[in-house]
Write a protein that holds these residues in place. Structure first.
Motif, short mmCIF file in Angstrom:
data_model
loop_
_atom_site.label_atom_id
_atom_site.label_comp_id
_atom_site.label_asym_id
_atom_site.label_seq_id
_atom_site.Cartn_x
_atom_site.Cartn_y
_atom_site.Cartn_z
N ALA A 62 -28.54 11.93 -45.26
CA ALA A 62 -27.14 11.61 -45.55
C ALA A 62 -26.58 10.62 -44.54
O ALA A 62 -25.90 9.64 -44.91
CB ALA A 62 -26.31 12.90 -45.55
N THR A 63 -26.86 10.85 -43.27
CA THR A 63 -26.36 9.97 -42.22
C THR A 63 -26.93 8.56 -42.36
O THR A 63 -26.22 7.57 -42.26
CB THR A 63 -26.71 10.54 -40.83
OG1 THR A 63 -26.13 11.83 -40.71
CG2 THR A 63 -26.20 9.64 -39.73
N THR A 66 -25.65 6.74 -45.64
CA THR A 66 -24.22 6.43 -45.51
C THR A 66 -23.98 5.31 -44.52
O THR A 66 -23.22 4.36 -44.80
CB THR A 66 -23.44 7.68 -45.08
OG1 THR A 66 -23.66 8.73 -46.02
CG2 THR A 66 -21.95 7.39 -45.02
N SER A 70 -22.78 1.27 -45.34
CA SER A 70 -21.56 0.70 -44.76
C SER A 70 -21.85 -0.46 -43.81
O SER A 70 -20.94 -1.02 -43.21
CB SER A 70 -20.77 1.78 -44.02
OG SER A 70 -21.51 2.27 -42.92
N TYR A 217 -23.47 14.34 -44.36
CA TYR A 217 -22.72 13.17 -44.83
C TYR A 217 -21.46 12.97 -44.00
O TYR A 217 -21.14 11.85 -43.57
CB TYR A 217 -22.37 13.34 -46.30
CG TYR A 217 -21.35 12.33 -46.81
CD1 TYR A 217 -21.73 11.03 -47.10
CD2 TYR A 217 -20.01 12.69 -46.97
CE1 TYR A 217 -20.79 10.10 -47.55
CE2 TYR A 217 -19.08 11.78 -47.42
CZ TYR A 217 -19.47 10.48 -47.71
OH TYR A 217 -18.55 9.57 -48.15
N ALA A 220 -22.11 11.52 -40.53
CA ALA A 220 -22.33 10.08 -40.52
C ALA A 220 -21.01 9.33 -40.51
O ALA A 220 -20.81 8.38 -39.73
CB ALA A 220 -23.16 9.67 -41.73
N ARG A 221 -20.09 9.73 -41.39
CA ARG A 221 -18.79 9.07 -41.46
C ARG A 221 -18.00 9.23 -40.16
O ARG A 221 -17.42 8.28 -39.65
CB ARG A 221 -17.99 9.66 -42.63
CG ARG A 221 -18.58 9.41 -44.01
CD ARG A 221 -18.33 7.99 -44.47
NE ARG A 221 -16.91 7.65 -44.38
CZ ARG A 221 -15.98 7.99 -45.27
NH1 ARG A 221 -16.34 8.69 -46.36
NH2 ARG A 221 -14.72 7.63 -45.10
#
Length: 354
Positions: A62-63, A66, A70, A217, A220-221
């Motif tokens: 997920a990291t 994501t 970006s 996830y 990561a954000r």
């Protein structure tokens, strides 16, 4: 949700909450995988490498995807490569905390672990070759090196599976037994799930894996936002803070496996996860739209991979030698890993900012 609009302190709090979620779900995974391995006849080393390693790698997936989507290629790449040595350190810390004056590698004489360590070193060598040479062939912004790394991982998984029951190497001398408390705790787990079917255990495993994925996830954000808000930089944040949190499933599952004496599965979890980590450069490359992700990484990424080779080799040496010698309450190999990792981080911090 735009985390950049929140204060740095609130983002730190959210980061901590997601880390707790990753830890809680990860602590359940090792129990479920041990039950599945026992009931289906899968070897614990292979189950640790495939099921546990795959599930605990969900935050990295997920990291990585994501961050790559970006445009944060450095964060994605250093999170992957930096997490390898960090997860080897997990074994060293738990050696000191859980076993207490016993060497982990004395209780892990399984030949399949030697093969896993050898395959991991091979994959890290491939990554260093990729990072040093750069991409020499691309198609639709996707490079050849990530494809080769993914193919090499599949080959390694096949080799490990075939080797588990056909090993030609056997440990000499007395095979160490886990502490009595560990065997007792394993019996408690077996009794607690005695009335639960294997299918239900599989469903519980999937639900815990989804929690790990969702929290990964968010990590990561939040990690990308904190790197911008604090000014620390994606390289340092990816190799330390994000790599630490995305390693929490490995920490919690390994901790749980240690507690009920599944030392082979615990070690296989870490080694199997690290092998899968390098295969994740393919989804990272697919998500990164600015070109081949290998070309977006700096030369310092090779240093992180070399640190992974050195720490893995130390445990390979420990399993081969199998001596129950300790220092500061842990195996000598674990102590060497900890010192090497701290020194390596100091060197990495200096070369990544130069």
């Amino acid at each position: 949700m735009n985390f950049a609009e929140l204060s740095v302190w609130l983002n730190c709090l959210l980061f901590a909450v997601t880390a707790i979620g990753v830890w809680w779900a990860g602590s359940k995974l090792s129990i479920y995988v041990d039950l599945i391995a026992e009931r289906t006849g899968l070897g614990r080393a292979f189950a640790g490498a495939l099921l546990l390693g795959g599930a605990t790698s969900l935050p990295e997936i997920a990291t990585t995807v994501t961050a790559s989507a970006s445009g944060a290629a450095t964060l994605a790449g250093t999170n992957l490569v930096g997490g390898i040595a960090m997860q080897i350190v997990v074994l060293a810390v738990l050696d000191a905390v859980v076993l207490r004056r016993k060497a982990l590698t004395f209780f892990s004489p399984q030949a399949a672990l030697l093969m896993q360590a050898a395959m991991l070193i091979q994959l890290l060598g491939w990554f260093i070759a990729a990072n040093s040479s750069g991409e020499f062939f691309t198609f639709a912004h996707i490079g050849l090196w990530p494809v080769l790394l993914f193919a090499a991982y599949l080959l390694a998984l096949w080799v490990i599976y075939r080797y588990e029951d056909r090993s030609r190497w056997e440990p000499a001398g007395e095979v160490g037994q886990p502490p009595e408390s560990a065997r007792d705790l394993k019996d408690v787990h077996d009794q607690a799930y005695a009335e639960v079917s294997t299918k239900q255990v599989g469903i519980y495993f999937g639900m815990a894996a989804l929690v790990v994925l969702g929290c990964g996830y968010l990590v990561a954000r939040l990690g990308e936002t904190l790197a911008a808000q604090t000014g620390i930089g994606q390289g340092i944040v990816g190799a330390t803070l994000v790599a630490l949190v995305t390693s929490l499933p490995e920490v919690s599952t390994t901790w749980s496996a240690f507690r009920f004496g599944a030392y082979n599965m615990a070690t296989a979890n870490i080694l199997g996860t690290n092998c899968l980590t390098l295969a994740l450069f393919l989804p990272a490359d697919l998500a990164y739209r600015k070109g081949p992700i290998i070309d977006a990484l700096g030369p310092s990424a090779s240093f992180l991979a070399a640190l992974g080779i050195m720490t893995t080799s130390i445990y390979l040496w420990g399993v081969l030698e199998r001596r129950d010698r300790t220092v500061f309450g842990m195996g000598i190999d674990s102590a060497v890993v900890l010192v090497l990792y701290v020194v390596g981080l100091v060197i990495y911090a200096s070369i990544s900012q130069s």
